[in-house]
Design a protein around this motif. Structure first.
Motif, PDB file in Angstrom:
ATOM      1  N   SER A   1       2.218   3.860 -16.802  1.00 55.35           N
ATOM      2  CA  SER A   1       1.334   2.728 -16.510  1.00 55.35           C
ATOM      3  C   SER A   1       0.856   2.820 -15.070  1.00 55.35           C
ATOM      4  CB  SER A   1       2.058   1.402 -16.752  1.00 55.35           C
ATOM      5  OG  SER A   1       3.156   1.279 -15.885  1.00 55.35           O
ATOM      6  N   GLY A   2      -0.190   2.084 -14.769  1.00 53.80           N
ATOM      7  CA  GLY A   2      -0.706   2.088 -13.410  1.00 53.80           C
ATOM      8  C   GLY A   2      -2.075   1.451 -13.343  1.00 53.80           C
ATOM      9  N   LEU A   3      -2.706   1.626 -12.177  1.00 55.12           N
ATOM     10  CA  LEU A   3      -4.047   1.075 -11.946  1.00 55.12           C
ATOM     11  C   LEU A   3      -5.086   2.168 -12.105  1.00 55.12           C
ATOM     12  CD1 LEU A   3      -3.502  -1.106  -8.749  1.00 55.12           C
ATOM     13  CD2 LEU A   3      -3.985  -1.908 -11.054  1.00 55.12           C
ATOM     14  N   CYS A   4      -6.228   1.789 -12.622  1.00 56.74           N
ATOM     15  CA  CYS A   4      -7.356   2.701 -12.708  1.00 56.74           C
ATOM     16  C   CYS A   4      -8.174   2.548 -11.433  1.00 56.74           C
ATOM     17  CB  CYS A   4      -8.199   2.353 -13.930  1.00 56.74           C
ATOM     18  SG  CYS A   4      -7.252   2.444 -15.482  1.00 56.74           S
ATOM     19  N   GLU A   5      -8.896   3.596 -11.056  1.00 59.07           N
ATOM     20  CA  GLU A   5      -9.677   3.596  -9.815  1.00 59.07           C
ATOM     21  C   GLU A   5     -11.158   3.498 -10.116  1.00 59.07           C
ATOM     22  OE1 GLU A   5      -8.726   6.753  -7.108  1.00 59.07           O
ATOM     23  OE2 GLU A   5      -6.611   6.653  -7.589  1.00 59.07           O
TER      24      GLU A   5
END
Length: 98
Positions: free
Chosen positions: A90-94
């Protein structure tokens, strides 16, 4: 009876129209995912249209067999997209410039 069915149909379409508040955005997510949306939708993953649903007027969700996306419209109208995949990553998209 027909009036009740018609009212139910109008209510359904009103709910769908509410989900049309997705803003224009273009982001890159890990795993070579290019995610974008036109103003009002639809949402695309790697160029393919995917179903989205409104949580409320500033939060939307996309779920496929491979990935889940959480799309948030911030107070300054910027867009934050968080992802998680079926393997637990999981994480943030740029943001990506067009």
């Amino acid at each position: 009876m027909r009036k009740i069915l018609l009212l139910g149909t109008l209510t359904l379409f009103t709910g769908v129209a509410h989900a049309g508040d997705i803003p224009l955005f273009n982001v890159s997510c890990p795993g070579n995912l290019a995610v974008s949306a036109d103003q009002g939708g639809p949402v695309y993953i790697n160029g393919k249209v995917v179903a989205s649903s409104a949580v409320d007027d500033r939060h939307f969700q996309v779920k496929t067999a491979e990935v889940s996306l959480s799309i948030s419209v911030e107070d300054d109208d910027s867009v934050t997209v968080k992802y998680s995949d079926k393997h637990g990553a999981s994480g943030l998209c740029e943001a990506v410039d067009d």
